[in-house]
Design a protein around this motif. Structure first.
Motif, PDB file in Angstrom:
ATOM      1  N   ASN A 132       0.838  -1.190   0.000  1.00  0.00           N
ATOM      2  CA  ASN A 132       0.000   0.000   0.000  1.00  0.00           C
ATOM      3  C   ASN A 132       0.883   1.254   0.000  1.00  0.00           C
ATOM      4  O   ASN A 132       2.075   1.193   0.310  1.00  0.00           O
ATOM      5  N   GLY A 133       0.290   2.395  -0.300  1.00  0.00           N
ATOM      6  CA  GLY A 133       1.062   3.626  -0.443  1.00  0.00           C
ATOM      7  C   GLY A 133       1.801   4.060   0.803  1.00  0.00           C
ATOM      8  O   GLY A 133       2.768   4.821   0.719  1.00  0.00           O
ATOM      9  N   ASN A 134       1.376   3.610   1.983  1.00  0.00           N
ATOM     10  CA  ASN A 134       2.031   4.036   3.221  1.00  0.00           C
ATOM     11  C   ASN A 134       3.073   3.053   3.728  1.00  0.00           C
ATOM     12  O   ASN A 134       3.701   3.297   4.756  1.00  0.00           O
ATOM     13  N   LYS A 135       3.283   1.947   3.018  1.00  0.00           N
ATOM     14  CA  LYS A 135       4.214   0.931   3.508  1.00  0.00           C
ATOM     15  C   LYS A 135       5.659   1.309   3.182  1.00  0.00           C
ATOM     16  O   LYS A 135       5.937   2.248   2.443  1.00  0.00           O
ATOM     17  N   ILE A 136       6.590   0.515   3.706  1.00  0.00           N
ATOM     18  CA  ILE A 136       8.009   0.840   3.552  1.00  0.00           C
ATOM     19  C   ILE A 136       8.425   0.789   2.084  1.00  0.00           C
ATOM     20  O   ILE A 136       9.282   1.547   1.638  1.00  0.00           O
ATOM     21  N   LEU A 137       7.800  -0.093   1.302  1.00  0.00           N
ATOM     22  CA  LEU A 137       7.888  -0.102  -0.156  1.00  0.00           C
ATOM     23  C   LEU A 137       6.464  -0.122  -0.694  1.00  0.00           C
ATOM     24  O   LEU A 137       5.574  -0.702  -0.070  1.00  0.00           O
ATOM     25  N   THR A 138       6.242   0.477  -1.860  1.00  0.00           N
ATOM     26  CA  THR A 138       4.883   0.554  -2.366  1.00  0.00           C
ATOM     27  C   THR A 138       4.797   0.240  -3.854  1.00  0.00           C
ATOM     28  O   THR A 138       5.755   0.457  -4.598  1.00  0.00           O
ATOM     29  N   THR A 139       3.637  -0.275  -4.256  1.00  0.00           N
ATOM     30  CA  THR A 139       3.292  -0.381  -5.683  1.00  0.00           C
ATOM     31  C   THR A 139       2.064   0.487  -5.949  1.00  0.00           C
ATOM     32  O   THR A 139       1.325   0.248  -6.896  1.00  0.00           O
ATOM     33  N   SER A 140       1.837   1.482  -5.103  1.00  0.00           N
ATOM     34  CA  SER A 140       0.637   2.314  -5.080  1.00  0.00           C
ATOM     35  C   SER A 140      -0.449   1.568  -4.336  1.00  0.00           C
ATOM     36  O   SER A 140      -0.932   2.019  -3.306  1.00  0.00           O
ATOM     37  N   GLY A 141      -0.877   0.449  -4.849  1.00  0.00           N
ATOM     38  CA  GLY A 141      -1.756  -0.478  -4.144  1.00  0.00           C
ATOM     39  C   GLY A 141      -1.344  -1.872  -4.559  1.00  0.00           C
ATOM     40  O   GLY A 141      -1.130  -2.131  -5.744  1.00  0.00           O
ATOM     41  N   GLY A 142      -1.208  -2.757  -3.618  1.00  0.00           N
ATOM     42  CA  GLY A 142      -0.780  -4.108  -3.980  1.00  0.00           C
ATOM     43  C   GLY A 142      -0.431  -4.921  -2.758  1.00  0.00           C
ATOM     44  O   GLY A 142      -0.352  -4.412  -1.639  1.00  0.00           O
ATOM     45  N   GLY A 143      -0.248  -6.207  -2.984  1.00  0.00           N
ATOM     46  CA  GLY A 143       0.122  -7.112  -1.903  1.00  0.00           C
ATOM     47  C   GLY A 143       0.726  -8.373  -2.478  1.00  0.00           C
ATOM     48  O   GLY A 143       0.906  -8.505  -3.698  1.00  0.00           O
ATOM     49  N   ALA A 144       1.043  -9.304  -1.608  1.00  0.00           N
ATOM     50  CA  ALA A 144       1.633 -10.563  -2.071  1.00  0.00           C
ATOM     51  C   ALA A 144       1.384 -11.656  -1.049  1.00  0.00           C
ATOM     52  O   ALA A 144       1.318 -11.405   0.151  1.00  0.00           O
ATOM     53  N   LEU A 145       1.253 -12.858  -1.550  1.00  0.00           N
ATOM     54  CA  LEU A 145       1.140 -14.070  -0.748  1.00  0.00           C
ATOM     55  C   LEU A 145       2.371 -14.911  -1.017  1.00  0.00           C
ATOM     56  O   LEU A 145       2.735 -15.122  -2.178  1.00  0.00           O
ATOM     57  N   VAL A 146       3.033 -15.384   0.051  1.00  0.00           N
ATOM     58  CA  VAL A 146       4.228 -16.209  -0.098  1.00  0.00           C
ATOM     59  C   VAL A 146       4.050 -17.512   0.656  1.00  0.00           C
ATOM     60  O   VAL A 146       3.325 -17.590   1.654  1.00  0.00           O
ATOM     61  N   THR A 147       4.725 -18.559   0.168  1.00  0.00           N
ATOM     62  CA  THR A 147       4.598 -19.875   0.788  1.00  0.00           C
ATOM     63  C   THR A 147       5.738 -20.777   0.353  1.00  0.00           C
ATOM     64  O   THR A 147       6.390 -20.538  -0.681  1.00  0.00           O
ATOM     65  N   TYR A 148       5.966 -21.831   1.130  1.00  0.00           N
ATOM     66  CA  TYR A 148       6.919 -22.874   0.751  1.00  0.00           C
ATOM     67  C   TYR A 148       6.235 -23.981  -0.048  1.00  0.00           C
ATOM     68  O   TYR A 148       6.910 -24.877  -0.564  1.00  0.00           O
ATOM     69  N   ASP A 149       4.925 -23.917  -0.137  1.00  0.00           N
ATOM     70  CA  ASP A 149       4.129 -24.994  -0.727  1.00  0.00           C
ATOM     71  C   ASP A 149       3.717 -24.608  -2.145  1.00  0.00           C
ATOM     72  O   ASP A 149       2.895 -23.712  -2.346  1.00  0.00           O
ATOM     73  N   ARG A 150       4.262 -25.311  -3.115  1.00  0.00           N
ATOM     74  CA  ARG A 150       3.967 -24.994  -4.516  1.00  0.00           C
ATOM     75  C   ARG A 150       2.482 -25.155  -4.826  1.00  0.00           C
ATOM     76  O   ARG A 150       1.903 -24.321  -5.553  1.00  0.00           O
ATOM     77  N   ALA A 151       1.861 -26.169  -4.277  1.00  0.00           N
ATOM     78  CA  ALA A 151       0.437 -26.403  -4.543  1.00  0.00           C
ATOM     79  C   ALA A 151      -0.415 -25.258  -4.018  1.00  0.00           C
ATOM     80  O   ALA A 151      -1.387 -24.843  -4.676  1.00  0.00           O
ATOM     81  N   LEU A 152      -0.064 -24.737  -2.851  1.00  0.00           N
ATOM     82  CA  LEU A 152      -0.812 -23.598  -2.312  1.00  0.00           C
ATOM     83  C   LEU A 152      -0.644 -22.368  -3.198  1.00  0.00           C
ATOM     84  O   LEU A 152      -1.612 -21.629  -3.430  1.00  0.00           O
ATOM     85  N   ALA A 153       0.580 -22.131  -3.685  1.00  0.00           N
ATOM     86  CA  ALA A 153       0.803 -20.982  -4.562  1.00  0.00           C
ATOM     87  C   ALA A 153       0.002 -21.112  -5.854  1.00  0.00           C
ATOM     88  O   ALA A 153      -0.602 -20.136  -6.331  1.00  0.00           O
ATOM     89  N   GLU A 154      -0.016 -22.311  -6.425  1.00  0.00           N
ATOM     90  CA  GLU A 154      -0.772 -22.519  -7.661  1.00  0.00           C
ATOM     91  C   GLU A 154      -2.264 -22.340  -7.414  1.00  0.00           C
ATOM     92  O   GLU A 154      -2.982 -21.768  -8.248  1.00  0.00           O
ATOM     93  N   ARG A 155      -2.725 -22.793  -6.269  1.00  0.00           N
ATOM     94  CA  ARG A 155      -4.134 -22.626  -5.920  1.00  0.00           C
ATOM     95  C   ARG A 155      -4.473 -21.139  -5.739  1.00  0.00           C
ATOM     96  O   ARG A 155      -5.533 -20.668  -6.177  1.00  0.00           O
ATOM     97  N   ALA A 156      -3.571 -20.396  -5.095  1.00  0.00           N
ATOM     98  CA  ALA A 156      -3.791 -18.960  -4.911  1.00  0.00           C
ATOM     99  C   ALA A 156      -3.861 -18.238  -6.248  1.00  0.00           C
ATOM    100  O   ALA A 156      -4.725 -17.373  -6.471  1.00  0.00           O
ATOM    101  N   ARG A 157      -2.971 -18.580  -7.151  1.00  0.00           N
ATOM    102  CA  ARG A 157      -2.955 -17.957  -8.474  1.00  0.00           C
ATOM    103  C   ARG A 157      -4.249 -18.257  -9.227  1.00  0.00           C
ATOM    104  O   ARG A 157      -4.816 -17.393  -9.909  1.00  0.00           O
ATOM    105  N   PHE A 158      -4.724 -19.493  -9.098  1.00  0.00           N
ATOM    106  CA  PHE A 158      -5.960 -19.911  -9.752  1.00  0.00           C
ATOM    107  C   PHE A 158      -7.149 -19.111  -9.211  1.00  0.00           C
ATOM    108  O   PHE A 158      -7.948 -18.555  -9.979  1.00  0.00           O
TER     109      PHE A 158
END
Length: 382
Positions: free
Chosen positions: A188-214
């Protein structure tokens, strides 16, 4: 003399963001797909020390998907700190679940492990096992991870780690965001780094990442036409905004260094002001905070100033400040949600204020803030 406004935590762009954005426009990659998006996800993986990342439209979207990936649904309960921004808890309600709020501990202001155990034990006694633990690193300060994760493991609870305010923070040299089954960042615009508005999900589990993308791309089935068997969401980040993120990620180390310098300046130069303490002042051994916002506490035994009187006084100097998060169990929206404890976070809210902490601040800006604080505190103790 009228000064320019000092904001709490404004965006601070560098030199390279425009290069990535211009390239996206030149190549006509203006959709929620493209090389900037892929590159931004790779950059986040490197910074967080995790193998998989899905860049999304907001940190809130990432929390929502994270909860869905952990199986949270209607009728479930999710353990959550009360002392946090409402965006932490709202996605629990999106899922049809109920937040179970837990008080803070005084050392880091994050979720208290003792209260967490109390909450789990009581919910179990009521015949309701919580579905997940959603922990937060408030203002960039690492939570008591060994204790909290031990409780989660004891009761077999999956962990969703809200590191929205904590990009660049670490515990035992490991970046935050990678301690749970799923981690979440905000740009978000007030965070230490910004994309104007945006976020991210991270994981060690490839299946979870693919499910999130879907799920983030409207849950489109494999077919030559638009076919949908499941409910999906329009949560992907645009390639243009990801370009801003790529340029910002190059600056992470410098931005964390500067936030910490600002915190240390405040701690040194506000030390003599009556009734005011920069807090949390110390980091637990092994913790490294990005010091996203510098926060202060007032002692009512030493000053008649309040966070609100101080905030209003700073406004007369065109300086933005902000109260600490109002605990969620005190919000009308969550009036009926279970709460365990509450005294610690309620006290922090009553006594605390966030000071301007943007990385573009100059020493002159910092002196201006100190002078305004001193002016009001001296009046309040006269």
């Amino acid at each position: 003399m009228r000064y320019d406004r000092l904001y709490l935590s404004p965006p601070h762009l560098g030199r390279h963001e425009l290069n990535y954005v211009n390239k996206a426009i030149e190549d006509n990659w203006v959709a929620p797909a493209g090389p900037n998006l892929t590159g931004f996800e790779t950059d986040i993986c490197a910074a967080a020390g995790v193998p998989y990342c899905v860049a999304l439209s907001s940190g809130t979207a990432a929390l929502h998907l994270g909860l869905l990936l952990l199986g949270v649904g209607p009728g479930d309960e999710v353990l959550c700190p009360s002392f946090t921004f409402v965006a932490t808890a709202n996605p629990i309600v999106y899922c049809g679940a109920t937040p179970v709020f837990v008080d803070s501990e005084a050392e880091t202001w994050n979720m208290c492990p003792v209260r967490l155990r109390e909450a789990i034990t009581d919910r179990l006694a009521r015949g309701k096992k919580p579905k997940a633990l959603l922990l937060v690193h408030l203002y960039g300060m690492p939570a008591l991870l060994p204790e909290l994760l031990a409780v989660a493991q004891e009761f077999d609870l999956p962990v969703l780690e809200d590191a929205a305010e904590a990009l660049g923070s670490a515990w035992q040299l490991q970046p935050l965001g990678g301690f749970g089954h799923i981690g979440v960042f905000s740009f978000n615009g007030n965070k230490i780094l910004t994309t104007s508005g945006g976020g991210a999900l991270v994981t060690y589990d490839r299946a979870l990442a693919e499910r999130a993308r879907f799920l983030a791309t409207q849950a489109k089935d494999e077919a030559p036409y638009y076919q949908h068997s499941q409910l999906g969401y329009n949560y992907r980040l645009s390639n243009i905004l990801a370009g801003i993120g790529r340029g910002q990620m190059e600056l992470l180390d410098d931005r964390v260094k500067r936030r910490r310098q600002i915190f240390n300046w405040y701690r040194e130069h506000l030390a003599g002001l009556p009734g005011l303490t920069v807090a949390p002042a110390t980091e637990r051994p092994g913790s490294h905070s990005n010091r996203w916002l510098t926060t202060i506490l007032l002692n009512p035994a030493e000053t008649t100033a309040t966070p609100e009187s101080l905030r209003q006084h700073l406004e007369t100097h065109n300086i933005e400040s902000r109260p600490l998060w109002k605990p969620l169990h005190l919000q009308p929206l969550f009036a009926d949600a279970p709460m365990y404890g509450g005294e610690v976070c309620a006290d922090l809210f009553e006594r605390g204020l966030c000071l301007p902490s943007g990385t573009a601040m100059t020493d002159e800006d910092l002196r201006r803030v100190r002078a305004a604080l001193a002016e009001h505190l001296q009046q309040a103790t006269a």
